[in-house]
Structure formats: C-alpha cells, structure tokens
Design a protein around this motif. Structure first.
Motif, short mmCIF file in Angstrom:
data_model
loop_
_atom_site.label_atom_id
_atom_site.label_comp_id
_atom_site.label_asym_id
_atom_site.label_seq_id
_atom_site.Cartn_x
_atom_site.Cartn_y
_atom_site.Cartn_z
N ARG A 113 -5.41 14.05 6.89
CA ARG A 113 -4.38 14.51 5.95
C ARG A 113 -4.96 15.51 4.97
NH1 ARG A 113 -2.37 8.29 5.39
NH2 ARG A 113 -0.71 8.37 6.95
N GLU A 129 7.49 16.81 -0.71
CA GLU A 129 7.92 16.58 0.67
C GLU A 129 6.79 16.84 1.66
OE1 GLU A 129 12.25 18.55 0.32
OE2 GLU A 129 11.89 17.42 2.16
N ALA A 151 -2.08 0.54 -0.41
CA ALA A 151 -3.22 1.45 -0.57
C ALA A 151 -2.86 2.85 -0.08
CB ALA A 151 -4.43 0.92 0.19
N GLU A 152 -2.15 2.92 1.05
CA GLU A 152 -1.77 4.22 1.60
C GLU A 152 -0.82 4.95 0.66
OE1 GLU A 152 0.52 4.20 5.24
OE2 GLU A 152 -0.67 5.86 6.04
N LEU A 158 4.99 14.61 13.54
CA LEU A 158 3.62 14.13 13.33
C LEU A 158 2.64 14.91 14.20
CD1 LEU A 158 4.29 10.29 13.34
CD2 LEU A 158 3.59 11.65 11.36
N LYS A 161 9.27 4.43 7.66
CA LYS A 161 8.75 5.12 6.47
C LYS A 161 9.68 6.27 6.16
CE LYS A 161 4.12 5.65 6.61
NZ LYS A 161 2.80 6.05 7.16
N GLU A 190 -10.37 -3.50 -2.17
CA GLU A 190 -11.34 -3.11 -1.14
C GLU A 190 -10.89 -1.82 -0.47
OE1 GLU A 190 -11.85 -6.04 1.93
OE2 GLU A 190 -13.10 -4.63 3.08
N GLU A 192 -2.78 6.21 -2.31
CA GLU A 192 -3.56 7.40 -1.96
C GLU A 192 -2.64 8.62 -1.89
OE1 GLU A 192 -4.82 8.27 1.95
OE2 GLU A 192 -6.86 8.78 1.35
N TYR A 232 -12.59 1.86 -0.36
CA TYR A 232 -12.87 2.47 0.94
C TYR A 232 -12.28 3.88 1.01
CZ TYR A 232 -13.86 2.42 5.94
OH TYR A 232 -14.36 2.70 7.19
N LEU A 233 -11.12 4.07 0.37
CA LEU A 233 -10.45 5.38 0.38
C LEU A 233 -10.93 6.27 -0.76
CD1 LEU A 233 -6.79 4.27 1.17
CD2 LEU A 233 -8.36 5.44 2.71
N PHE A 260 -3.00 17.89 8.03
CA PHE A 260 -2.23 17.37 9.16
C PHE A 260 -1.26 16.28 8.73
CE2 PHE A 260 -6.14 18.97 11.22
CZ PHE A 260 -5.55 19.89 12.06
N ARG A 261 -0.22 16.11 9.53
CA ARG A 261 0.73 15.02 9.30
C ARG A 261 0.35 13.85 10.21
NH1 ARG A 261 5.52 18.24 11.14
NH2 ARG A 261 3.80 18.79 12.50
N VAL A 262 0.04 12.73 9.58
CA VAL A 262 -0.59 11.63 10.30
C VAL A 262 0.12 10.32 9.98
CG1 VAL A 262 -2.78 10.43 10.70
CG2 VAL A 262 -2.79 12.83 9.94
N ASP A 263 0.34 9.51 10.99
CA ASP A 263 0.86 8.17 10.73
C ASP A 263 -0.13 7.14 11.27
OD1 ASP A 263 2.58 6.36 9.70
OD2 ASP A 263 4.03 6.44 11.33
N LYS A 272 -8.26 -0.71 8.16
CA LYS A 272 -8.81 0.00 7.00
C LYS A 272 -9.51 1.27 7.48
CE LYS A 272 -12.36 -1.63 5.08
NZ LYS A 272 -13.28 -2.70 4.69
N LEU A 311 -2.63 -2.81 2.89
CA LEU A 311 -3.02 -1.44 3.22
C LEU A 311 -1.84 -0.49 3.06
CD1 LEU A 311 -5.33 -1.97 6.31
CD2 LEU A 311 -5.97 -1.41 3.96
N ALA A 312 -0.62 -1.01 3.20
CA ALA A 312 0.55 -0.16 2.98
C ALA A 312 0.58 0.32 1.53
CB ALA A 312 1.83 -0.93 3.32
N GLN A 318 5.34 14.06 4.22
CA GLN A 318 5.32 14.24 5.67
C GLN A 318 3.91 14.10 6.23
OE1 GLN A 318 7.55 17.75 6.76
NE2 GLN A 318 9.42 16.99 5.80
N GLN A 319 2.91 14.52 5.44
CA GLN A 319 1.52 14.31 5.88
C GLN A 319 1.24 12.82 6.02
OE1 GLN A 319 -1.25 16.29 3.33
NE2 GLN A 319 -0.82 18.30 4.18
N TYR A 320 1.92 12.02 5.24
CA TYR A 320 1.72 10.57 5.31
C TYR A 320 2.70 9.90 6.26
CZ TYR A 320 -2.04 10.61 1.99
OH TYR A 320 -3.27 10.83 1.43
N GLY A 321 3.32 10.70 7.12
CA GLY A 321 4.17 10.13 8.17
C GLY A 321 5.52 9.64 7.69
N PHE A 343 0.50 0.17 11.36
CA PHE A 343 0.07 -1.02 10.63
C PHE A 343 0.66 -2.30 11.21
CE2 PHE A 343 -0.76 1.64 6.69
CZ PHE A 343 -2.13 1.50 6.82
N LEU A 355 -7.08 3.89 8.40
CA LEU A 355 -6.55 4.55 7.21
C LEU A 355 -7.50 5.64 6.72
CD1 LEU A 355 -4.06 4.35 5.47
CD2 LEU A 355 -5.19 2.62 4.08
N ARG A 397 15.98 24.95 4.59
CA ARG A 397 14.85 25.81 4.23
C ARG A 397 14.97 27.20 4.82
NH1 ARG A 397 9.22 22.56 3.69
NH2 ARG A 397 10.07 20.93 2.36
#
Lengths: 425, 425
Positions: free
Chosen positions: B365, A31, A141-142, B344, A103, A254, A145, A258-259, B369-372, B355, A138-139, A35-38, B375, B358, B28
């Motif tokens: 991240r 979780e 790719a995210e 966030l 998301k 690509e 990652e 890049y990531l 951090f929580r990042v969005d 790209k 890119l979605a 959450q870090q990935y939004g 896209f 990202l 929690r």
C-alpha cells in the motif's frame, strides 16, 4: 421588483468554489487511501423509514431527538438519516448474501436538528469506513494504520488514543457500579479530559452512584492516569470480561508495533466514546498541533448492532472508523496547509476574437489542459489581474493581429516572458 | 429476536459497491471535463426555505407540488431542494460580488415526491454546469462542445438537438396563439416526437386554442419538419423576437461549425424543453445507439431567472446544462461499455499468518497499490475463487513456510505463474 434578502437555513451552509475545490481534493485523498485498503464505495438514501432510524441499535437518545421527520404522498413516516452506520446495517440486513468481510466506505450528508455551536451544522458531511465480518483485532489495527496513512497524505500530524469497552465495563464492575448505571457512568468518564477528575466525581454523585463505588472510581482515576495495559493485567483483580478486553488490547498493541505505528498510538483507560453501540475496542484521533482540540476521527468495534438490527442470533463482528471531514478541512485551512494547485492551466483572453479564442481553448483542452476563455470583454488589465489572483500560470492573448498572422501570444505569468505560438485559426 | 424485513423507502435505492464504483468513476470523468472547461465545484445545502424553492422563477408547478416539506426546532418552513438551479441562483443572490462569468458545477442529491415510473426516483442525483454572466451564444457553444467531450470520454455516441425559444414564441405569434396560451402550447409541441402530429393537434383543440391558430400550427408542423434555420430567415414573415432568435441561432451554428461539432448537432424547430424559465437557446442530448430513448442531458439559456430571484432590474444572462448521471449509468451498463478496472491490485491470503499478511499489505500500500487482506480464514480454494471473480491480478500467499524462509508466494492469476518474493517479516 422586491429585492430579496436570501439567507441559508440555520445550520446549513454553501461551499463556494474556493472552499469546495479543497474539499473535493480532500475527499479524493481519503477515497484513494480507502481503496488502497481494499474498501469499496457505497451510497445509501438520505430518506429512511423513521422506524429504522429510531431502532435501539441506532444513535443515542440525544441524536434521535434531533431527527428531521417528513412524509411522502404515500403518508409514510420518514426521517433524514443522522449517520451512515444505520444505513450500513440496513444494507447488510437487506443483502444477507453479501460477501464478508464486507469493507465499504460512504461519504455523504447527514442531518441533525440539534443546537448550533461553533463549527456544528445541522446538515453536514460524514465519512465512514466499516468492516463487517472480522472478529480479529487485526481489523482494528488495519483501520488505524489506514488512518495514519490518511493524515500522512494530507500533511497533518495525528495521534490515536485507544481503549477497550470491556476493560471499562470490568473496572466498573469491580468498583461496584450497578449494571444499569454503566452507560451513564461511561458517558461521564468520557468527559474526563474536558471537565477534570473533580467534576467527574461531582457528576457521579449527582446521578446517584453508590458512595463506595464513587470513592473506588476516584482512587482508580488517581492511580491509573499513568498506567498501561500491563497494570490491568498484573496489578489488580480482573473479571472475565476484563480479561477478554486485556487480551484484545494486547493483541492490538502487538499488531500496532508490528506495523510500526505504535508510536502514534496511546492507551487511554478512560476513553469511552459516547455511543452505546460499541462492544470492544474504541479509539479517537486527535491532531498533535494547532488549535483544534476536538477529535478529527473516531470509531470502534460494535459486534451487536448489525445482528441486533437484522434480528440474527449470530453476532456480526464489525469495526468502523469515521473521519471528521469538516473539522479536518478547518484544520488544513487554519494551519495554512492548503497548497492548492491553481484550478486553471491557461486563461485565454480574446481581444474581440472570441470564436477564435474558443478554438484555441478547445485545442488545449483536447490535450488535457484546464482552460478558461474570457467571454466578458473585460479590459486587458482586469483580466490579467484575475490571472495573477488565481495564480493561473499561462495567459493567451488573441486579437486581430494574432488571427491575421496565424500565431497567438502566450504569456508566462511567473516570468513575464512572451512568445508567439502558431495556430491555424 | 424478531427478524426484521427491511426495505428501502419507495423511490429510493442503495448503490452497492459494484454499481457505486462505476458511478464514482463516471462522476470523476465528468468532473475532469468540467474542470478542463474552467468550471469550479460548488456545494449547496439540501435543506432550504420553502419560500425560496416555491419562487415563480423556480421549477414548474408540477415540481413544486412534489416538494418534500419539513420543519426544524425553530419551526421554520423548510423543504428539500428539487433541483440545483434555484440553489445556484440563491448563491448568486447572496454573493453579489462573485466574479462573473461565474462557471460552476454541482453534483448532488435532489428530491421529488412524484409518481414512480421505471427509472424514476424520488431521491436522485443531478449534475449541473451553469455559466452566469455571458450573453454571447459562444457560451452555449462552449457548453455543447464540453458535452461532446464528456460523451467521447465515457465512450457513448451522442447527438444534440437545439432550438431557440424566441423562434418558437415568434412562430406562435404568427400563428395567432394568444400570449397566455404560449406556455401550454409549447409544452404540447415539446411532446411532438413522442405523441405525433395528430395527437398534438388533438391536445391543442382540447386546451381550447383558436381554430385558425391550430390549422396554421398544423400547416407549420407539416412544412417545417425538414426545414433549417435558413427557411425561417428567408421564407416567411418574421417578428422582431423571431429575428432575434434566428440571429442567435445563426451565431451558434457558426460557432458549432468552427469548433467542428456541427455534425453532432441538429436543429429541431419544435424542441421546447418543458421548463418555463428558458429564454433563448434550448438543447437536449440523445444517445444515437441503444435502447435509451429519453434524453441524457439538456439545458439552455435562462436570462431572467437569476435576476428574478435576486430582484435586480438588470437581467443576469445565464446558460446551463444538466447531465442525467443515472440514465447515463444505465446506458453504460446496458451497452456493456463498463470496462471497469479491478478494484484491487493484490489480494493477500494468510495461511494462519494474519499479522505477517498485514505487514506485506502495508508495504504494498505504501507503494500505492490497492490491497486487501483476507481476515476470515477462508479455505484457499474459496479465496482464489474470489480473486478470479473480482479479476484481482495478483494473489499473495503467506503461511508458516513463507514466514520461516522470508519469502512470500506471489501468484499471477492470469498466467498462473508463481514466484517467491523476499520480505523481512
């Protein structure tokens, strides 16, 4: 009184605290990364209308045969959900104004009345992340990652295989497989790593694929085992749908480079993923070490399913990933990777002074510590045994002497050192 | 294509991210307090044998009528659990060697095919803490202290009403109510606060309680409204069972005083708690402010249920408490007590440079951090609107200029201040 011989229903199981505390930790790690990935949490009901779950945009025919059905006092035709994707699509359909990209993640029980094999349950936990409203690779790719980050955090080495269904579809066209046989052929190709090339050809024959098509597929299997996307792009004729798939894969690669996660990702031109809903990228996650051969996560792009369910003309581009929480837990256990912190900081053992022990516990809890009080009047040696077994770092002893002198005895279980701590009882 | 008009099954609901993120936070907070009190997580299956759930030590007759039943490919008679107590007892029965005291919590869905009223659902979340193996009233005191800590942490003022079923039983004996009418009379007395004394008397008449007994009960209702335990102990004749109840209550009260939570606790000699399983202390939790009148938690001691289920001669002293997660959530919402942190920390808006956006997100991240990342190629003003609406503290802009100069633009959404942060794209 009759002594009952209780057991769990076949395909279900209890998670006792020793296991469940690790699962709680695992869920939280997942979780936190989500959450870090939004991504935001969502919860959907387990009881659904059978009609919804039986939709052709839902799970495959096999899964639908395994639905638990039930009814309510309103005589509705209901079923227990078998995945989290259809409920996600339902929410999208019921809330058309929801902000996109949407998301969300959901972790929850799903139910399948299927055959029981080792490690397969009828009631089990799924963990899905889906992104609706983004058509860029890119979605994907995210999400990939994010998957590498999940496994980095929990300490398991993982590799990702990816492919694109458009490539597969195009190749089948070129080989001369008729459209109505595509899905079935893809299901057979998907088993290639498990059953081998020879058995793939046998099964294609059995299902009645045209002989010429089979020999082209066989040739392809032979040649392409070692090839990359470039070969598809340059070495052979392409159909328009194939060209689309190649372009998407190249954009994905690509981004992976890049990531800096390209070394963890491998192109597998035969990877298909069973479910028919996928329309583009597909991927599967495997552990690189240990005995677990099955995938620990998987997903892909399904641009038609949500609009199919909602009945919108406009496709809703969506990409998702599913983590196999139960198999990941098993892997952690097998690899001995569970360095769990003790569940308790202090264990207070009263020697007849229970009320006073409770007061000391209360004061430590107010400081944020996790404290247990022994209320069972256990023998001291037995209580200390427990402290050792559960690796509780500190034990506190409170007897008449301690209360009289206004100090409790604090024992460091690792060093054995004892000290007296003042406390106003 | 047909446009589907999806809806949820009556009595079920979705929790979208706005609600669910608060519920995740609430769960929690509860779990952290439970763990501070030495309670460990457990998870039991939702699908159970009907026989188990229909046991006389399970829920009341009303609840059993509301079971969802189903079957599997093995034609087993199955049902969905309607509470977490029976599954807990089942685990105790299946694992006789489990270490006692056994302190566990479980938070999970339960199912009741009952009438729908405001705020009542057919699929809802229960949250139970139970301690098996302690007969001292200090176990109750510890659970009640834990309850005060739960509500302190989530910022709601709460008061506890408590009683002892033995006292109630003894009083009914003295009033001359026949044993077989006890349960029904207790259920009526339990409604006293809601329906008033007059209606209590009416209902007792309707159910056919002896006239003399009714007038004694009426007298008791009149006299005892303001009395404490002391009155029971000194002012009137007691039966042996009553004396036991009084002794337990006095020990409990002493502990509540010692733990400094007595000012939050009130003795209510008419509190009964509907369920028949309770054998000693019972309690109910109420909010002191706001519109929620119903209890936000409840529980008590049930020393016979587990041994009844397991078929052991020896009773298994057990005390539990249940938190009404859904009603607590509603109260938090109504009181405006939800000062939720934004979900966030950063919102990265690419101006054609997805790209690169990202990659910046990835680096943040990795710092936790929580990042969005946006896209969707939204217009900048629309994207900034979202940042304001969701109270995201920082926005990052990445366009051609930023990539060329190797610096991204960081905007503090509260102050409006902008700065350029170096980044190697």
């Amino acid at each position: 009184m009759k002594k009952w011989d209780y057991q769990n229903v076949r395909g279900t199981q209890d998670y006792l605290p020793e296991d469940e505390s690790v699962r709680v930790w695992l869920r939280r790690e997942l979780e936190e990364v989500f959450q870090q990935y939004g991504c935001k949490p969502m919860e959907t009901p387990m009881i659904n209308y059978t009609d919804l779950l039986a939709s052709k945009y839902g799970g495959g025919a096999e899964i639908k045969k395994e639905m638990y059905t039930l009814t309510d006092r309103g005589k509705r035709a209901l079923a227990l959900r078998y995945d989290l994707t259809i409920p996600f699509a339902k929410v999208m359909a019921m809330n058309p104004d929801i902000r996109k990209p949407f998301k969300r993640y959901e972790i929850g029980k799903v139910f399948r009345d299927g055959p029981i094999k080792a490690g397969r349950f009828r009631e089990f936990t799924q963990c899905d992340v889906d992104v609706a409203g983004v058509d860029s690779p890119l979605a994907e790719a995210e999400l990939l990652e994010m998957a590498t980050e999940v496994f980095r955090r929990i300490g398991l080495n993982m590799t990702i295989q990816y492919n694109n269904r458009k490539l597969l579809t195009g190749m089948l066209d070129i080989c001369g497989v008729s459209k109505d046989q595509h899905s079935a052929v893809i299901l057979i190709l998907d088993k290639r790593e498990k059953i081998g090339d020879k058995q793939v050809v046998n099964e294609l024959k059995e299902m009645g694929v045209d002989g010429k098509a089979i020999s082209k597929i066989a040739q392809w299997l032979k040649q392409m085992s070692q090839s990359g996307i470039v070969d598809f792009a340059t070495d052979r004729p392409t159909t328009p749908i194939m060209a689309e798939g190649i372009a998407e894969l190249q954009e994905l690669e690509e981004a992976l480079r890049y990531l800096n996660i390209d070394s963890q990702c491998t192109f597998n031109p035969f990877l298909a993923r069973g479910l028919e809903i996928y329309t583009g990228t597909v991927y599967e996650l495997f552990l690189t070490e240990g005995a677990i051969q099955s995938s620990v996560g998987s997903g892909g792009r399904y641009d038609q399913a949500i609009s199919g369910l909602t009945g919108e003309e406009q496709p809703m581009p969506t990409v998702g990933i599913s983590f196999g929480i139960d198999v990941i837990y098993t892997a952690l256990k097998m690899e001995g990777r569970i360095n769990q912190k003790p569940l308790l900081d202090y264990y207070v053992i009263p020697l007849q002074k229970q009320k006073e022990a409770l007061a000391v516990a209360s004061s430590l809890r107010k400081q944020g510590f996790r404290v247990d009080v022994e209320f069972k009047n256990k023998k001291l040696t037995k209580a200390l045994d427990r402290a050792n077994k559960e690796k509780i770092p500190f034990v506190i002893l409170i007897g008449e002497e301690e209360v009289a002198s206004g100090r409790y005895k604090l024992k460091n279980m690792e060093t054995g050192a004892e000290q007296h701590v003042p406390f106003s009882f």
